[in-house]
Design a protein around this motif. Sequence first.
Motif, PDB file in Angstrom:
ATOM      1  N   UNK A   1       0.845  -1.196   0.000  1.00 18.74           N
ATOM      2  CA  UNK A   1       0.000   0.000   0.000  1.00 18.74           C
ATOM      3  C   UNK A   1       0.880   1.245   0.000  1.00 18.74           C
ATOM      4  N   UNK A   2       0.584   2.172  -0.894  1.00 19.83           N
ATOM      5  CA  UNK A   2       1.326   3.439  -0.940  1.00 19.83           C
ATOM      6  C   UNK A   2       0.596   4.387  -1.879  1.00 19.83           C
ATOM      7  N   UNK A   3       1.025   5.632  -1.887  1.00 15.88           N
ATOM      8  CA  UNK A   3       0.511   6.585  -2.857  1.00 15.88           C
ATOM      9  C   UNK A   3       1.670   7.350  -3.486  1.00 15.88           C
ATOM     10  N   UNK A   4       1.463   7.765  -4.721  1.00 22.48           N
ATOM     11  CA  UNK A   4       2.473   8.549  -5.440  1.00 22.48           C
ATOM     12  C   UNK A   4       1.853   9.905  -5.753  1.00 22.48           C
ATOM     13  N   UNK A   5       2.522  10.945  -5.290  1.00 23.09           N
ATOM     14  CA  UNK A   5       2.004  12.301  -5.475  1.00 23.09           C
ATOM     15  C   UNK A   5       2.666  12.957  -6.687  1.00 23.09           C
ATOM     16  N   UNK A   6       1.972  13.928  -7.230  1.00 19.88           N
ATOM     17  CA  UNK A   6       2.491  14.654  -8.377  1.00 19.88           C
ATOM     18  C   UNK A   6       3.831  15.325  -8.029  1.00 19.88           C
ATOM     19  N   UNK A   7       4.800  15.157  -8.881  1.00 18.70           N
ATOM     20  CA  UNK A   7       6.114  15.756  -8.664  1.00 18.70           C
ATOM     21  C   UNK A   7       7.109  14.850  -7.971  1.00 18.70           C
ATOM     22  N   UNK A   8       6.649  13.744  -7.367  1.00 20.22           N
ATOM     23  CA  UNK A   8       7.574  12.841  -6.673  1.00 20.22           C
ATOM     24  C   UNK A   8       8.398  12.041  -7.675  1.00 20.22           C
ATOM     25  N   UNK A   9       9.676  11.874  -7.360  1.00 12.78           N
ATOM     26  CA  UNK A   9      10.574  11.050  -8.162  1.00 12.78           C
ATOM     27  C   UNK A   9      11.060   9.913  -7.263  1.00 12.78           C
ATOM     28  N   UNK A  10      10.683   8.688  -7.606  1.00 12.72           N
ATOM     29  CA  UNK A  10      10.881   7.531  -6.728  1.00 12.72           C
ATOM     30  C   UNK A  10      11.793   6.517  -7.404  1.00 12.72           C
ATOM     31  N   UNK A  11      12.801   6.039  -6.676  1.00 15.53           N
ATOM     32  CA  UNK A  11      13.644   4.954  -7.156  1.00 15.53           C
ATOM     33  C   UNK A  11      13.120   3.632  -6.620  1.00 15.53           C
TER      34      UNK A  11
END
Length: 585
Positions: A24-34
Amino acid sequence: MTTLIQVKQLSKSFGEREVLKDCSFQIRNGEKIGLVGWNGTGKTTLIKLLSGLIHADTGSVTTFPSTLRIGYLPQSTEYEVHIENELYEHGEKLLHATSALGLDRNITTERTRYGTLSGGERLKLSLAKIWANQPQFLCLDEPTNHLDMRGVNWLVSEVANFDGAAIIISHDRYFLDQTVTKIFEIEDSLLTIYEGNYTDFRKEKQRRIDQQAWDYEKQQRKINMIEKQVSKLKQWSDKAHRDAGKRDNPGERKQMGLREHERVKAKKKDNQVKSKMKRLALELSKNKMEKPKEEQKVQFDFEYSGKRGKRILEAKGLTKSFTTHTLFEKSHFYVKHGEKIGLIGENGVGKSTFIKMLMEEEEITKGSLWKSESIKIAYLSQDVDDMNDNQTALEYLNLSGWENTSRARTIFANMGMKEEKLNKPLSVTSLGEKTRVKLVHMIMQEYDVLILDEPTNHLDLPSREQLENTLTSYMGTLIIISHDRYFIEKLCDKLLVIENKRIKRVETGLGDFRGQKDKQLEPSRKEHLEKLAILETKITELLGKICIVNKESEEYAVLDRELVSVMGMKKMLKENGCAKSNNRL
């Protein structure tokens, strides 16, 4: 920041193998995730789930909006780009991106050349296609594999300036450090989130492991202390029970009060034992600390035959041309025994072609390329698609004898490949696992020279770091093609550089070479800034004049034309400056 993707209790299995569990997680606008983890842990599966290419067994992936434009780059050594269709649909947007990446305009317009492009050039076209589509969310699976340093610099800049969100699978530590601010790690089917770039993640993960180890040891000491107390109480209880039941003589049998006292004492000890065990069980049920899992150790065990010599390779006037173009010409250089050489240059300049010439798989156009007859060369190509997918890993090695097979199994275990993977077809293994199979194949040989063409492509980060450590102590000769900056800087103290259609030997490592290139650019950079300053002053002057002139007058029209002209010159100068900056090796 607004939420682009909401993931709830996501799970995915393939047969009996659970890849992802309750994520479970969320990705927000502008986030850069490795997105990191060992090969085969489910990284590619997760971004395919996010991209809608496959579906979860349980849980949900919700996008906001539902029509979210996703730019997906698959993990592959082949990238399908139908150039004519892309040019028709995107036109100048595609050409602008390919130009910034360093591709010749003819590459994108001459369909007949597509079959001759290098892996890096195909990748650049695929990236240009993604950017031309103006996505809102990027899913990039190993985007720097095959990219030259110019391409990596472009991608770092584009990801940094990208307004949307991105999730990136990469084993390139430099790239992750430059682009992401959050790390998702998949381990044992579970997803853990860390704040910061890759370096921050490694420090925080080690801190958590150290803290867990300390808490575990502290709890173990407490458990041992309680168990010793319980053991002593049980001894006292057993003694009290024995004393309460004694009837050795008539005098003791008359002492009913004494026996009753011992019986009460025994019961009290029993209750103390039960109480302590109950408290221990309650504490462990609430706060039991698991022993931290030891990180898998990857071991590469390259042997070396120990043969000695001076120059083992020498080129004189080396030239390679095709019908339509020349890769390099009139090149003179040499390689000595025991040197660690980095072979660098932009995509398409002929690095892999030169290696094929060295391996006598490609003809020399002019000049000579001498190599010592006494040396044995092991070659790891960047292409893992040439393997027979119907074979198993052990069948691919084609080993004879129990000792060789046993040694290979041990090396596979040290490299993190489980026993069951060795007897499955290569078609169900990841690209990283296929690379490991090729590395084991090399390890089982005797050789004097290792030629490694993008050896870290598809290798997970722990494997890259261990390979670096092993190759550092390797006593033979290394020739390495790699766009992994950290890898080249750590290993290679000499370079073969392909630029301006020449292969030249450089007596420094990559860091010093780049520093020298930067110094050479300083005078031209200063001149460039001075010209920009003059144009900006001129623009300010013209703006001041045009503001006080009647718009209907001839003077206004003259000033307006001059202003447009000067602003165009400024734009052109800035674009040329950016191109020169991106073109640095």
